[in-house]
Design a protein around this motif. Structure first.
Motif, PDB file in Angstrom:
ATOM      1  N   LEU A   1       0.857  -1.192   0.000  1.00 40.85           N
ATOM      2  CA  LEU A   1       0.000   0.000   0.000  1.00 40.85           C
ATOM      3  C   LEU A   1       0.892   1.240   0.000  1.00 40.85           C
ATOM      4  N   ALA A   2       0.573   2.212  -0.838  1.00 35.34           N
ATOM      5  CA  ALA A   2       1.337   3.470  -0.885  1.00 35.34           C
ATOM      6  C   ALA A   2       0.894   4.346   0.292  1.00 35.34           C
ATOM      7  N   VAL A   3       1.443   4.034   1.479  1.00 42.34           N
ATOM      8  CA  VAL A   3       0.975   4.684   2.701  1.00 42.34           C
ATOM      9  C   VAL A   3       1.227   6.189   2.667  1.00 42.34           C
ATOM     10  N   GLU A   4       2.431   6.610   2.290  1.00 47.52           N
ATOM     11  CA  GLU A   4       2.758   8.037   2.304  1.00 47.52           C
ATOM     12  C   GLU A   4       1.898   8.835   1.314  1.00 47.52           C
ATOM     13  N   PRO A   5       1.732   8.378   0.048  1.00 47.66           N
ATOM     14  CA  PRO A   5       0.822   9.117  -0.840  1.00 47.66           C
ATOM     15  C   PRO A   5      -0.613   9.158  -0.329  1.00 47.66           C
ATOM     16  N   VAL A   6      -1.053   8.071   0.339  1.00 46.84           N
ATOM     17  CA  VAL A   6      -2.407   8.085   0.898  1.00 46.84           C
ATOM     18  C   VAL A   6      -2.505   9.150   1.989  1.00 46.84           C
ATOM     19  N   SER A   7      -1.452   9.290   2.799  1.00 47.32           N
ATOM     20  CA  SER A   7      -1.487  10.317   3.851  1.00 47.32           C
ATOM     21  C   SER A   7      -1.573  11.712   3.246  1.00 47.32           C
ATOM     22  N   MET A   8      -0.970  11.916   2.065  1.00 49.83           N
ATOM     23  CA  MET A   8      -1.049  13.234   1.414  1.00 49.83           C
ATOM     24  C   MET A   8      -2.471  13.528   0.951  1.00 49.83           C
ATOM     25  N   LEU A   9      -3.194  12.477   0.530  1.00 47.00           N
ATOM     26  CA  LEU A   9      -4.584  12.704   0.153  1.00 47.00           C
ATOM     27  C   LEU A   9      -5.375  13.268   1.329  1.00 47.00           C
TER      28      LEU A   9
END
Length: 239
Positions: free
Chosen positions: A55-63
């Motif tokens: 899972l792209a955790v860091e890009p999800v946090s940016m969302l």
């Protein structure tokens, strides 16, 4: 989000998370099961890797932080808009990324989103992402908050959401025993015994034969016993 604003947001995010420490466990020590936010590092590999590694955790946090997707429904919609963009988890091995779901979890440190995956075999926890009260990203758990990690070999089943209707119990089928049909008494067979004689059929009733009268012949002489005084006479002729 263009490339330059996204890169700037990444640097801002990195500056924020450096100052943030890990959550503490009940003993007051830093929680070892918590992964602090970081913009670098190599994701673990292997069959027993955490589900969050896919899972792209860091890009999800940016969302959440920069696109203001601060509700579970909005974040879930964004994660599934383009399958495979933020996750390539495929637990049911059908060569398609499994859809993601998001559950809002209470957190004493601010906000928490539990990211889940829903293949055809059920719903499993991928990671729990933590945000501070101002929605700055702190880090994530590789499973449930403060619990065990969820791996590709042993994914953790997701708990039902509060207020969700419980699944209906499966109907209980009671088998009806088959009716017992009484069987005829078994015939005892003695080895070596002679076979029973067949029962003769009843004989047909005898029919008495009716004697057929003998017609008289013309010119016949009626015999007279010897010694009889009666003379022999001719038999009467038939008309």
């Amino acid at each position: 989000m263009s490339e330059r604003p996204a890169r700037s947001a990444a640097f801002v995010l990195a500056g924020l998370v450096i100052a943030c420490g890990k959550p503490v466990d009940p003993s007051g020590n830093e929680d070892a099961t918590f992964t602090k936010a970081s913009m670098g590092g190599q994701a673990p590999t292997g069959d027993n890797r955490p589900l969050s590694a896919d899972l792209a955790v860091e890009p999800v946090s940016m969302l959440v932080t920069f696109n203001r997707l601060k509700s579970a429904d909005k974040l879930q919609e964004a994660l599934n808009k383009k399958p495979g963009q933020f996750s390539h988890i495929d637990l049911d091995k059908d060569a398609n990324p499994d859809p993601l779901t998001v559950a809002d979890r209470p957190s004493k440190d601010g906000h928490a989103f539990e990211i889940r995956v829903r293949p055809a075999t059920g719903e499993f926890v991928v990671a729990t992402m933590l945000f501070d009260p101002e929605w700055s990203y702190l880090g994530h758990y590789d499973g449930v908050m403060g619990g065990a990690a969820s791996t590709t070999a042993r994914p953790l089943p997701a708990a039902p959401l509060a207020g969700a209707p419980a699944p209906a119990p499966a109907p209980v089928v009671v088998a009806t025993p088959p009716a017992v049909v009484p069987s005829a008494a078994p015939t005892q067979v003695v080895v070596g015994a002679p076979a029973p004689a067949p029962t003769p059929a009843p004989a047909a009733p005898a029919v008495a034969a009716t004697p057929t009268p003998t017609p008289a012949v013309a010119g016949a002489v009626q015999a007279v016993p010897a010694g009889s005084p009666q003379p022999a006479a001719a038999a009467p002729t038939s008309p």
